[in-house]
Design an enzyme around this catalytic site. Structure first.
Site, PDB file in Angstrom:
ATOM      1  N   VAL A  50       0.812  -1.273  -0.079  1.00  0.00           N
ATOM      2  CA  VAL A  50      -0.044  -0.027  -0.156  1.00  0.00           C
ATOM      3  C   VAL A  50       0.837   1.285  -0.075  1.00  0.00           C
ATOM      4  CG1 VAL A  50      -1.815   1.305   1.291  1.00  0.00           C
ATOM      5  CG2 VAL A  50      -1.902  -1.192   1.173  1.00  0.00           C
ATOM      6  N   GLU A 107       7.461   4.177   3.563  1.00  0.00           N
ATOM      7  CA  GLU A 107       7.905   5.440   4.077  1.00  0.00           C
ATOM      8  C   GLU A 107       9.227   5.985   3.664  1.00  0.00           C
ATOM      9  OE1 GLU A 107       7.688   2.495   5.501  1.00  0.00           O
ATOM     10  OE2 GLU A 107       9.535   1.982   6.880  1.00  0.00           O
ATOM     11  N   HIS A 145       0.291   7.144   8.796  1.00  0.00           N
ATOM     12  CA  HIS A 145       1.241   6.277   9.175  1.00  0.00           C
ATOM     13  C   HIS A 145       2.741   6.361   8.686  1.00  0.00           C
ATOM     14  CE1 HIS A 145       2.428   2.147  10.675  1.00  0.00           C
ATOM     15  NE2 HIS A 145       3.144   2.065   9.758  1.00  0.00           N
ATOM     16  N   GLU A 146       2.843   6.842   7.362  1.00  0.00           N
ATOM     17  CA  GLU A 146       4.111   7.031   6.840  1.00  0.00           C
ATOM     18  C   GLU A 146       4.661   8.283   7.240  1.00  0.00           C
ATOM     19  OE1 GLU A 146       2.940   3.431   5.406  1.00  0.00           O
ATOM     20  OE2 GLU A 146       5.027   4.531   4.876  1.00  0.00           O
TER      21      GLU A 146
END
Length: 709
Positions: free
Chosen positions: A321, A324, A348-349
């Site tokens: 998906v 980072e 989240h990244e």
């Protein structure tokens, strides 16, 4: 006076430089063949030429190193059979006043780029040839041993220059124009996590080693090149891109993408890059909000240290998906239609900018240090920006999947432990699963509960990042720092034991969102069905959040197979409505259809697979189709759609089909030949393994796996 070639002056001829302060050796990494513990890597320079027609990358790598002990016999790097080494050479370290290395790009077919140093002839720039050999290491890489000059002194800087080409590399994904949204230009991206970048360039492929890097990249005219770097410049007269990463990063975070990409600013330090047809959607969904997320993270954990935070949207062939990569998050374009998943995945990244990129797990056995802390930080950021109820809903959705996997695998499974054991030869990517994220999160939450104050725990994490930024750590570093920050807790037992999460969060603040989901699920499992259906029909799920609907469908999936009359009523009540929702919702409903052999809705499954090229939306359905009575249907749909799939995904589905085929589903002669001649799967070290692929016969679906790296 021109600098002398190292061939003419032995490395020991000059006085050894002053010895720098001692540095702790890198943590031992059984996934790396390298001799990283014997050297300090100061900087790496890459000269890269992209050759999409040949699906080949030609590279020249200049490593700036110093030995930690005198006269090391050899330098051992991680490599891969996909790399063809043309030459390896040695050069003394450049003087401080010397200009950085540049690269000359020969005509394609005449070899990789050549290094060029100011005031030096080509022969002097090439350095002294060194002997080297490639040996097998594991099924995901090789060891490259380079013999070093015997006179090399400890702590004396030197350079090793490697010229190579890379084809069929697991880290490098070449896409024909037909596999992009615009169908206009070829596309290429790299995916290094966990141990794939050793097929991109020879390196110390371990998270324990970090260094700065620079790169010069030549690409076909009209192809935009981006890298995970703090600075980038396009030199039009040379037709090359220059990149520089000023902060130390591990090898797996060196990333490149090139294609028909256009930018749009979405904030004072952020822009999105996407194919032209996707750019308006990407801009409208993220304009303004990324800066809100960055600002919230800075309030919690200190200044954002990477300069820019840009996002590039990749075609559906991207195997996970999101990734980072510092300064430039890679994210799959398919997620654009699922707003809430997009929000969570990007946040989240963003959190990884502090936890994972700045402070990195030193070994793959402790990936939870990056993923668990990033997941905790992600939820603190969403609480600050969207409130506790939304955060509790998303957490409940993920923990529901965690418990599902724990029931299926058992608490004693090696992969279900928080602190896993990586055996030699095992690909670290196989350890990347939901436990890495959610058990890691639960342990970090447990620590926050021990101190009794989330704000004080935020202060601790801020101090932890400040202390360890741009280094790699082990779990004991986190625990020691925690107990130093909270000395009153030293008498309490704090460990990262295996087994169930030590503490699960109080999610009562999300009950206004989770209670309706539980109530609706209970209605559909109640009797009599007619009364339950009438009551359920009165609840309008079109007004629900995506995570609510996904949680409801996951509960139904857990209970499948359901009585046929229940599935029929569910279809009558929801099928048309769900068909208009995003892919995260649709795939869950279609899995219910498949697991219950509900033939009236199979046409929806066919249409979905005809329009999806992403593995996260195709693999789960093919797995379910091949474990039930619909193998022939799966084979028919695949045969009609395989031309639109990336070769890696095509091979994975072929494996699922070939293992799932039984007497009731014999392939045609033509298809059988193709299945038989295909590789069993993608290469074992393919980045696709980040999805946590299970054997096709497994009851664990990829829907349970948080596939954001």
């Amino acid at each position: 006076m021109a600098a002398q070639c190292c061939c003419r002056k032995a490395p020991g001829a000059e006085a050894a430089p002053a010895r720098p302060p001692p540095e702790p050796p890198p943590a031992l990494d059984v996934a790396s063949a390298s001799s990283a513990q014997l050297f300090r890597l100061r900087h790496l320079q890459l000269g890269l030429e992209l050759r999409p027609e040949a699906r080949e990358l030609a590279g020249c790598l200049v490593l700036e190193l110093c030995a930690l002990r005198p006269a090391p016999r050899a330098l051992v790097l991680d490599a891969h059979p996909a790399l063809r080494l043309h030459s390896v050479s040695f050069r003394r370290a450049p003087a401080a006043s010397e200009s950085p290395c540049t690269f000359a790009f020969p005509v394609p077919g005449l070899g990789p780029p050549l290094p060029a140093f100011a005031n030096m002839s080509d022969a002097e720039s090439a350095g002294c040839p060194l002997a080297f050999r490639l040996d097998p290491f594991t099924d995901y890489g090789s060891s490259l041993t380079v013999t070093l000059p015997p006179e090399l002194q400890a702590h004396q800087p030197f350079q090793v220059i490697l010229r190579y080409t890379s084809t069929d590399a697991p880290a490098i994904w070449w896409l024909d124009p037909e596999l992009t949204y615009g169908n206009a230009k070829p596309f290429v991206f790299t995916q290094g996590h966990s141990v794939c970048n050793r097929s991109f360039f020879p390196c110390f492929d371990t998270p324990a080693v970090k260094c700065t890097y620079s790169a010069v990249v030549k690409a076909p005219l009209g192809v935009q090149v981006l890298m995970s770097a703090t600075r980038s410049v396009y030199v039009e007269e040379e037709g090359v891109y220059h990149f520089h990463m000023e902060h130390p990063v591990p090898a797996y975070l060196v990333a490149l993408v090139a294609g028909d990409l256009k930018p749009a600013d979405i904030g004072p330090r952020s822009r999105v890059w996407a194919e032209p047809c996707l750019l308006p959607t990407a801009t409208s969904k993220l304009s303004g909000v990324v800066e809100q997320w960055l600002s919230a993270a800075e309030r919690l954990y200190g200044p954002y240290m990477w300069g820019r935070y840009d996002i590039v949207f990749l075609p559906p062939s991207f195997p996970i998906v999101a990734m980072e990569n510092p300064c430039l998050t890679f994210i799959i374009s398919s997620i654009l239609e699922s707003d809430e998943f997009l929000v969570i995945d990007v946040i989240h990244e963003v959190a990884h900018s502090w936890f994972g990129n700045a402070v990195t797990n030193a070994t793959w056995e402790e990936m939870w240090l990056s993923e668990g802390l990033a997941t905790y930080a992600q939820r603190r950021i969403t609480t600050e920006t969207y409130g506790a109820a939304f955060t509790c809903l998303e957490t409940a959705f993920r923990l529901d999947a965690l418990h599902r996997q724990m029931r299926l695998l058992g608490e004693d499974s090696p992969v279900s432990k928080l602190q896993v054991k990586l055996e030699p030869g095992v690909n670290p990517s196989h350890l990347m699963n939901l436990f890495t994220y959610e058990k890691g999160y639960c342990f970090v939450y447990y620590l926050s509960q021990l101190c009794g104050d989330p704000q004080r725990f935020d202060d601790f994490l801020r101090a932890y990042v400040e202390k360890y930024k741009f280094t790699s750590v082990v779990a004991q570093d986190l625990l020691d720092s925690f107990l130093s920050f909270f000395p009153e807790l030293k008498e309490q037992s704090v460990d990262c034991r295996a087994g169930p999460p030590l503490a699960e969060p109080d999610l009562s603040q999300g009950s206004s969102l989770t209670r309706p989901v539980e109530a609706l699920f209970q209605l559909w499992t109640a009797e009599p069905l007619e009364q339950a259906t009438a009551s359920a029909s009165a609840i309008d799920i079109s007004k629900w959040r995506t995570f609510q609907t996904a949680l409801f469908l996951d509960r139904l999936l857990d209970g499948s197979p359901l009585p046929q009359e229940v599935v029929m009523s569910l279809s009558k009540c929801y099928s048309s409505l769900l068909d208009s929702m995003n892919a995260e919702i649709r795939i869950r409903w279609l899995q219910i259809v498949v697991r219950n052999d509900y033939y009236p809705d199979l046409h929806r499954v066919r249409r979905f697979l005809e329009n999806q090229m992403s593995r996260m939306y195709t693999i789960p359905l093919y797995e379910d189709l091949c474990t039930g009575a619909l193998k022939s249907f799966a084979l028919e749909v695949f045969y009609q759609t395989q031309g639109r799939l990336h070769p890696n995904l095509r091979r994975t589905i072929q494996q699922i089909l070939s293992q799932g085929l039984g007497p009731s589903a014999e392939p045609s002669a033509e298809t059988s030949t193709e299945l038989g001649s295909a590789e069993a799967d993608t290469n074992p070290d393919s980045p696709a393994l980040l999805l946590g692929d299970e054997a096709p016969s497994s009851t664990i679906s990829l829907r349970d796996v948080n596939v954001s790296a």
